[in-house]
Design an enzyme around this catalytic site. Structure first.
Site, mmCIF file in Angstrom:
data_model
loop_
_atom_site.group_PDB
_atom_site.id
_atom_site.type_symbol
_atom_site.label_atom_id
_atom_site.label_comp_id
_atom_site.label_asym_id
_atom_site.label_seq_id
_atom_site.Cartn_x
_atom_site.Cartn_y
_atom_site.Cartn_z
ATOM 1 N N ASP A 60 0.740 -0.755 -0.360
ATOM 2 C CA ASP A 60 0.008 -1.157 -1.575
ATOM 3 C C ASP A 60 0.890 -1.809 -2.635
ATOM 4 O OD1 ASP A 60 1.326 1.259 -1.844
ATOM 5 O OD2 ASP A 60 -0.164 2.138 -3.171
ATOM 6 N N GLU B 19 12.890 9.731 -1.835
ATOM 7 C CA GLU B 19 13.973 8.731 -1.856
ATOM 8 C C GLU B 19 15.319 9.420 -1.981
ATOM 9 O OE1 GLU B 19 11.498 8.926 -4.065
ATOM 10 O OE2 GLU B 19 10.336 7.048 -4.042
HETATM 11 N N1 UDP Z 1 0.138 7.335 2.734
HETATM 12 C C1 UDP Z 1 -0.050 7.935 3.970
HETATM 13 N N2 UDP Z 1 -0.811 9.078 4.035
HETATM 14 C C2 UDP Z 1 -1.387 9.661 2.929
HETATM 15 C C3 UDP Z 1 -1.177 9.043 1.671
HETATM 16 C C4 UDP Z 1 -0.407 7.884 1.621
HETATM 17 O O1 UDP Z 1 0.423 7.437 4.988
HETATM 18 O O2 UDP Z 1 -2.071 10.678 3.065
HETATM 19 C C5 UDP Z 1 0.938 6.095 2.656
HETATM 20 C C6 UDP Z 1 0.296 4.981 1.827
HETATM 21 O O3 UDP Z 1 -0.502 4.149 2.641
HETATM 22 C C7 UDP Z 1 1.505 4.266 1.238
HETATM 23 C C8 UDP Z 1 2.537 5.380 1.096
HETATM 24 O O4 UDP Z 1 2.145 6.413 1.983
HETATM 25 O O5 UDP Z 1 1.998 3.271 2.109
HETATM 26 C C9 UDP Z 1 2.619 5.939 -0.328
HETATM 27 O O6 UDP Z 1 1.348 6.426 -0.714
HETATM 28 P P1 UDP Z 1 0.651 6.052 -2.104
HETATM 29 O O7 UDP Z 1 0.661 4.576 -2.259
HETATM 30 O O8 UDP Z 1 -0.675 6.738 -2.163
HETATM 31 O O9 UDP Z 1 1.649 6.735 -3.115
HETATM 32 P P2 UDP Z 1 2.051 6.249 -4.574
HETATM 33 O O10 UDP Z 1 2.471 4.826 -4.459
HETATM 34 O O11 UDP Z 1 0.843 6.395 -5.403
HETATM 35 O O12 UDP Z 1 3.174 7.145 -4.947
HETATM 36 MN MN MN Z 2 1.603 3.235 -3.555
#
Ligand code: UDP
Ligand code: MN
Length: 348
Positions: free
Chosen positions: A206, A289
Site C-alpha cells: 500500500d 524493522e
Molecule cells: N498485511 C498482511 N496481513 C495482515 C495485515 C497486513 O499480510 O493481516 C500486509 C499488508 O498487505 C502490507 C503489510 O502487511 O503489505 C503492512 O500492513 P499494513 O499496511 O496494514 O500496515 P501499516 O502500513 O498500516 O503499518
Molecule cells: Mn501500510
C-alpha cells in the site's frame, strides 16, 4: 477544401507515420526491417538486442528460439503483452547507459492479504514495478493457500514474480498482531535458498514508490537507507545527516529502538544477508524493522549507506488507504446469468 500544411505539421505527420510503421512491423513481421545497404545477412542492432531480451525474458535459449520463430505468426496475446512490457522496460536500461547484464537484481518482498482494497493496491504497485528493470517480485499472501485470483493477476503483469503464502493465523506472536511478519520471513527464507546476490527490499503493498528509489537501492553494499514520507506526526522518518555524515535517526516514535526506521526505508545486500544466517524479523508489533536490523549484527547505524542525495529527497511514502467495509452480498437469483456473478469474484 484545401488544407495548408506548415513545414512543422508535415514533419510531425512524417514522424508519426514512421513511428506507426515501426510498431506495425514489430507486430506483424518476424524480423525488423533489415538495413537495405550492406550485407543482407547481417542482423540489425535492434534485432540482436531483441534476441538478447527475449532470451532474458524466457530464461532459456531454446525456448527463446521457438518463440522467435512464432513471432510473426500467432503469438498469444499474453505473451505479446509480456514481451512488449519487457522490451519497454529494458529499453530504459539503454537510455541510462547501464549494462543489461550487470544490473543487480532487486528482490522485492511484499506481504499482502485479502481485503476490499487489495486488488486496487496491487494494481497501483504492480504498475510502478512494471517500470523497474531486473526485479523479482515476491508476493506473499497472508492466507492458508495461494489464491487463483492473485495468481492470474501476477501473470498479467509481465513482472518476474514468485507467488508464496504464509498463514498469519498460525502466527507466533503474543498480544497485538504484527502485520506481514510471517510473510516477510517466508520471503527471506526463499531468498536465502534461491538467490546469491542482488538486493532485498521489503515493500508493502500500500505504499507509494518513486521509480528513482529503485535506482538508489540497486547498488547497496550492506544496508542502505533513505527518508520515508508520511510516517507518524513528524511527517517523515529519516536518518539525520550532518556534513554528509550519519548522526542519528529522526522518527515520531523512537520507542527504545536502536534502528527507529520504517519498513520502506532500507534495503539489504543479499551477499551480506547471507553472512548473517540467523537474521529474521521478530513477531513484535512496532519492533519489526528494529528486530530485523539488529539481527544483522555485527552491524551498527554508523555503517548505513545514505541514499536519496544524503537523505534530502523523499522517494517513498507510507501511504495508507482508507479501510472500506466489505461489500453487501449479491442477489444471485436475481442476477443469475449476468456479468455481476463474475464481477463479484473480485469484490471483497
Ligand atoms: N498485511 C498482511 N496481513 C495482515 C495485515 C497486513 O499480510 O493481516 C500486509 C499488508 O498487505 C502490507 C503489510 O502487511 O503489505 C503492512 O500492513 P499494513 O499496511 O496494514 O500496515 P501499516 O502500513 O498500516 O503499518
Ligand atoms: Mn501500510
Amino acid at each position: 477544401m484545401r488544407v495548408h500544411l506548415t513545414a512543422t505539421t508535415k514533419m510531425w505527420l512524417l514522424t508519426s507515420l514512421a513511428f506507426f510503421y515501426v510498431i506495425i512491423q514489430y507486430h506483424v513481421s518476424n524480423t525488423w526491417p533489415l538495413p537495405t545497404t550492406g550485407n543482407d545477412l547481417q542482423e540489425s542492432e535492434m534485432d540482436t538486442q531483441r534476441r538478447i531480451w527475449l532470451k532474458r525474458i524466457v530464461g532459456d535459449s531454446k525456448l527463446a528460439e521457438e518463440i522467435q520463430n512464432m513471432i510473426g505468426e500467432k503469438v498469444t496475446q499474453d505473451l505479446a503483452y509480456r514481451i512488449n512490457r519487457q522490451l519497454l522496460s529494458h529499453s530504459c536500461i539503454f537510455h541510462e547507459n547501464e549494462s543489461l547484464f550487470n544490473l543487480p537484481v532487486i528482490y522485492i518482498v511484499t506481504p499482502t492479504y485479502r481485503r476490499p482494497e487489495q486488488l486496487a493496491e496491487l494494481t497501483r504497485m504492480s504498475q510502478t514495478l512494471m517500470h523497474v528493470q531486473n526485479i523479482y517480485w515476491l508476493l506473499i499472501e497472508d492466507a492458508k493457500e495461494k489464491s487463483q485470483m492473485i495468481s492470474n493477476f501476477l501473470n498479467r503483469t509481465g513482472i518476474r514474480f514468485i507467488h508464496l503464502h504464509s498463514d498469519s493465523t498460525q502466527g507466533k506472536y503474543k498480544g497485538a498482531k504484527p502485520r506481514g511478519v510471517g510473510s516477510r520471513n517466508k520471503g527471506l527464507k526463499w531468498i536465502r535458498e534461491n538467490a546469491n546476490d542482488g538486493v532485498l527490499y521489503f515493500a508493502d503493498d500500500d505504499n507509494t514508490y518513486d521509480l528513482q528509489l529503485f535506482k538508489e537501492m540497486r547498488y547497496t553494499k550492506k544496508v542502505s537507507m533513505w527518508p520515508v514520507g508520511l510516517v507518524t506526526q513528524t511527517g517523515v522518518s529519516s536518518p539525520i545527516v550532518k556534513n554528509g555524515k550519519f548522526v542519528g535517526f529522526y522518527d515520531g516514535w523512537i520507542g527504545g529502538r536502536k534502528f527507529p526506521v520504517d519498513m520502506a526505508g532500507f534495503a539489504i545486500n543479499i551477499k551480506f544477508l547471507k553472512t548473517r544466517p540467523n537474521a529474521a524479523m521478530a513477531y513484535k508489533l512496532g519492533y519489526e524493522e528494529d528486530s530485523f536490523l539488529k539481527s544483522l549484527a555485527p552491524f551498527e547505524p554508523q555503517n548505513i549507506e545514505l541514499k536519496a542525495d544524503n537523505c534530502t529527497k523523499i522517494l517513498v511514502w507510507h501511504t495508507q488507504t482508507k479501510k472500506n467495509p466489505s461489500s453487501l452480498p449479491l442477489d444471485k437469483k436475481k442476477y443469475a446469468d449476468t456479468n455481476l456473478i463474475e464481477l463479484k469474484q473480485y469484490v471483497v
